[in-house]
Design an enzyme around this catalytic site. Structure first.
Site, PDB file in Angstrom:
ATOM      1  CD  GLU A  65      -2.703   1.236   2.518  1.00 51.72           C
ATOM      2  OE1 GLU A  65      -2.593   0.373   3.399  1.00 51.72           O
ATOM      3  OE2 GLU A  65      -3.468   2.208   2.587  1.00 51.72           O
ATOM      4  NE  ARG A 308       4.825  -8.277  11.263  1.00 54.41           N
ATOM      5  CZ  ARG A 308       4.489  -7.270  10.444  1.00 54.41           C
ATOM      6  NH1 ARG A 308       3.490  -7.390   9.606  1.00 54.41           N
ATOM      7  NH2 ARG A 308       5.148  -6.140  10.483  1.00 54.41           N
ATOM      8  CE  LYS A 318       3.832   0.067   3.769  1.00 56.07           C
ATOM      9  NZ  LYS A 318       2.417  -0.115   3.515  1.00 56.07           N
TER      10      LYS A 318
HETATM   11  P1  ATP Z   1       2.785  -1.879   7.392  1.00 57.03           P
HETATM   12  O1  ATP Z   1       2.134  -2.222   8.686  1.00 57.03           O
HETATM   13  O2  ATP Z   1       4.214  -1.575   7.517  1.00 57.03           O
HETATM   14  O3  ATP Z   1       2.021  -0.883   6.583  1.00 57.03           O
HETATM   15  P2  ATP Z   1       1.651  -3.818   5.733  1.00 57.03           P
HETATM   16  O4  ATP Z   1       1.705  -5.275   5.720  1.00 57.03           O
HETATM   17  O5  ATP Z   1       0.343  -3.220   6.078  1.00 57.03           O
HETATM   18  O6  ATP Z   1       2.789  -3.262   6.632  1.00 57.03           O
HETATM   19  P3  ATP Z   1       1.723  -3.490   2.945  1.00 57.03           P
HETATM   20  O7  ATP Z   1       2.168  -2.334   2.154  1.00 57.03           O
HETATM   21  O8  ATP Z   1       0.314  -3.889   2.874  1.00 57.03           O
HETATM   22  O9  ATP Z   1       2.146  -3.173   4.399  1.00 57.03           O
HETATM   23  O10 ATP Z   1       2.678  -4.731   2.676  1.00 57.03           O
HETATM   24  C1  ATP Z   1       2.990  -5.235   1.415  1.00 57.03           C
HETATM   25  C2  ATP Z   1       3.414  -6.660   1.551  1.00 57.03           C
HETATM   26  O11 ATP Z   1       4.539  -6.759   2.408  1.00 57.03           O
HETATM   27  C3  ATP Z   1       2.324  -7.524   2.138  1.00 57.03           C
HETATM   28  O12 ATP Z   1       2.195  -8.673   1.339  1.00 57.03           O
HETATM   29  C4  ATP Z   1       2.809  -7.839   3.505  1.00 57.03           C
HETATM   30  O13 ATP Z   1       2.378  -9.109   3.899  1.00 57.03           O
HETATM   31  C5  ATP Z   1       4.326  -7.778   3.351  1.00 57.03           C
HETATM   32  N1  ATP Z   1       4.958  -7.444   4.617  1.00 57.03           N
HETATM   33  C6  ATP Z   1       4.784  -6.317   5.345  1.00 57.03           C
HETATM   34  N2  ATP Z   1       5.491  -6.378   6.485  1.00 57.03           N
HETATM   35  C7  ATP Z   1       6.153  -7.570   6.477  1.00 57.03           C
HETATM   36  C8  ATP Z   1       7.042  -8.222   7.383  1.00 57.03           C
HETATM   37  N3  ATP Z   1       7.412  -7.668   8.532  1.00 57.03           N
HETATM   38  N4  ATP Z   1       7.519  -9.441   7.030  1.00 57.03           N
HETATM   39  C9  ATP Z   1       7.175 -10.002   5.869  1.00 57.03           C
HETATM   40  N5  ATP Z   1       6.331  -9.449   4.974  1.00 57.03           N
HETATM   41  C10 ATP Z   1       5.815  -8.242   5.270  1.00 57.03           C
HETATM   42 MG    MG Z   2      -1.125  -2.184   5.349  1.00 59.86          MG
END
Ligand code: ATP
Ligand code: MG
Length: 614
Positions: A65, A308, A318
């Site tokens: 995102e 994760r 983020k």
């Molecule tokens: P954030 O909380 O940092 O916004 P998110 O998962 O909501 O993390 P996204 O932009 O939706 O952020 O993530 C894109 C991809 O990265 C998703 O498929 C998510 O599963 C993966 N991802 C995010 N954080 C991790 C992590 N700590 N380990 C492995 N994969 C991750």
């Molecule tokens: Mg997210």
């Protein structure tokens, strides 16, 4: 030269075997997705139907995102998806999951694209070979599918599988029940198809206030899986979207949008983190229904979850990282202490180091915390074979060799050489001078040495009245000196150290090692040293598992210190991003910001494995 990262070869980059590979290999063996067509740029229900057979054996995706910069956790996901796609003759899509208009910005879209490119996966995004004028790469935007998503929603309404709910948010929450209590049907659940369709169109046309109604799937309010208790599909939100502007005032919910995005892009294996495990039944429910309606191809994509990545002393959210940036606790998203890819890059991390770290952290179904030390270890292991060495004095004090002029001639500067990299003979030699005055580390001198101190101290009498001789020390790659004393100011601060040269001890000359020394010290000559600003970084969070308490309380207040240092002359021309091992001190990189202004700025990427002098 082989770095540990490529020892296994690119083919096995995701080795050792993991459960996801078994899934993919099984699908390939049984031909699950064999009949797929690929019509080019998705976005429409029919777009693939006219296409030829899909040349990609598997399609994976990385779907961030664009609401912040990518972090180390995303690197894991990028690495996993792109490497697996590569390994199985597939393609990996970079898809911006931009369904939430309020938090998303073009700056983040650009930064994410940059990060993926930097990690080295740009060519995997491109059609190979790239045809002139063709869609050059597999970069997609979920917002380009809004028209299709809207039609899918109307289809669900027509099939009696969705309804417009006008309960208040409080009522909806109360009626959803909880783990121990089944939900209660909304009074709006029994609306007719015609009524639902009309109301949904009113939502779309801006006739209802934000939050006045939502579109919900009609599944089962008593399901033990709360995600199946009539989840929300669309909400009303008057917000300008970075891509679609003000075209829409209703936006799809993530849980509705994401499976559709996967399906439209003909993704075969949709990999996400374990938090989404409970969403999988809805993912399948939705795609099964849309496939029944002929809106998407069969078989549809399948979701698989892995644990994760969590790294000690690191935040991987983020939202929380954005807080640090917006409140000014760090110097932007690319502050070298940040676990963002932009920050890690400025810190001196290379794509190879991050990939090695991802590989070592494994792909499993059960989570845990990876020690921050293993991130640093991956960096050292990739830099050690390739980084040129250099001497640097981080806390300089002047040392005067008082008999230099008498022995060597007044103003004489002697030439010294050292291997650029002891692991790499082809890297050649580096050259620098030694003269009467040199810079040494302040901590390399003691009036009365503590036990085990093997650097500079003058002759002294110990507590039992014993006379102890002055120490003899080798100036690494230079001569041996014998310490004669030091000068301090009124406050006791060390101003200057004095020593005498021991004749015929120049490194590399016959008999140089005949004189026994206490140890070696690093140094640079006053005559040719280059003044540099060196930033010494520590962990950004003192807490080992940050994120559970108050964010700011968990910060390490001493995560940055700077020093006015002196470095070897060759470093004057080092380009932005160039990495060095400063002997004794660790790995340092020329900052990509502020360099080229005549200033020499180095960031410490990681310390040495062993501490000096032990
Ligand atoms: P954030 O909380 O940092 O916004 P998110 O998962 O909501 O993390 P996204 O932009 O939706 O952020 O993530 C894109 C991809 O990265 C998703 O498929 C998510 O599963 C993966 N991802 C995010 N954080 C991790 C992590 N700590 N380990 C492995 N994969 C991750
Ligand atoms: Mg997210």
């Amino acid at each position: 030269m082989t770095s540990p990262a490529d020892k296994d070869g690119a083919k096995n980059a995701v080795a050792p075997s993991n459960f996801l590979r078994h899934v993919i290999e099984n699908d390939l063996a049984t031909g699950t997705y064999q009949g797929r067509l690929w019509g080019g740029s998705p976005g429409d229900a029919q777009h693939h139907a006219q296409g030829p057979a899909d040349p990609a054996k598997v399609r994976m995706r990385f779907p961030p995102e664009p609401n912040g910069y990518l972090h180390i956790g995303h690197a894991k996901s990028i690495w996993l998806n792109f490497e697996m796609a590569k390994e199985y003759d597939g393609v990996c899509h970079l898809r911006f999951d931009d369904t939430n208009p309020e938090k998303e910005e073009q700056e983040y879209v650009d930064a994410i694209r940059d990060a993926v490119k930097w990690l080295g996966y740009d060519s995997l995004l491109a059609d190979d070979p790239v045809q002139p004028g063709a869609v050059a790469d597999h970069v997609y935007f979920a917002s380009n599918y809004f028209d299709f998503m809207y039609r899918a929603a109307e289809y669900l309404i027509e099939a009696g599988l969705a309804y417009v709910d006008e309960q208040t948010p409080d009522e909806m929450r109360a009626n959803r029940g909880d783990f121990g209590k089944p939900g209660i049907d909304s009074p709006f659940r029994s609306r007719t198809v015609a009524e639902n369709l009309a109301r949904f169109r009113e939502m779309r046309d801006g006739q209802l206030e934000d939050g006045a109604a939502i579109l919900r799937a009609k599944i089962d309010m008593a399901s033990p899986n709360i995600n199946l208790r009539d989840p929300a599909l669309y909400r009303i939100r008057r917000a300008t979207h970075h891509n679609t502007g003000d075209k829409w005032c209703i936006y799809p919910m993530y849980t509705f949008a994401h499976p559709i995005e996967d399906a439209l892009e003909q993704i075969t294996h949709s990999i996400c983190t374990l938090e989404f495990e409970d969403q999988r039944p809805f993912y399948d429910w939705l795609l099964d229904r849309l496939a029944e309606g002929g809106l998407i191809a069969s078989p549809h994509p399948r979701q698989y979850e892995f644990a994760r990545l969590n790294v000690t002393h690191v935040i991987t959210s983020k939202r929380k990282l954005r807080q640090l940036v917006e409140e000014g606790h760090v110097d932007g998203w690319d502050d070298p202490r940040m676990p963002t890819l932009a920050g890690l890059r400025r810190r001196g991390y290379t794509p190879e180091a991050l990939k090695l770290f991802c590989e070592r952290s494994g792909v499993t179904k059960s989570g845990g915390w990876i020690d921050y030390a293993s991130l640093e270890a991956a960096l050292r292991d990739t830099l050690d074979p390739i980084a040129p060495r250099a001497m640097a004095v981080l806390d300089p004090v002047k040392l005067v060799i008082t008999n230099w002029d008498a022995l060597m001639g007044e103003g004489f500067l002697d030439d010294c050489t050292a291997p650029t990299n002891p692991h790499d003979a082809e890297a050649g030699l580096r050259h620098f001078k030694i003269g009467r005055e040199i810079w040494i580390e302040r901590t390399d001198y003691e009036d009365i040495p503590p036990k085990g101190f093997n650097r500079l101290f003058p002759a002294y009498t110990n507590a039992s009245g014993q006379a102890i001789a002055a120490s003899k020390v080798r100036l690494k790659y230079g001569h041996t000196i014998e310490c004669t004393g030091a000068t301090r100011d009124a406050d006791g601060k060390l101003l200057e150290v004095q020593a005498t040269l021991v004749p015929d001890t120049k490194s590399g000359t016959p008999g140089a090692d005949a004189v026994k020394v206490k140890g070696n010290i690093t140094w640079v000559a006053v005559a040719d040293a280059v003044a540099a600003e060196v930033r010494l970084y520590e962990r950004l969070f003192a807490a080992a598992n940050p994120g559970s308490g108050e964010l700011l309380d968990e910060l390490n207040k001493n995560s940055l210190s700077t020093s006015a240092a002196y470095v070897e002359p060759a470093l004057a021309t080092a380009g932005a991003g160039a990495a060095f091992q400063f002997e004794r001190h660790g790995y340092f990189v020329v900052d990509t910001k502020g360099s080229g202004t005549g200033q020499h700025l180095f960031n410490r990427a990681a310390g040495m494995r062993d501490s000096w002098g032990k």
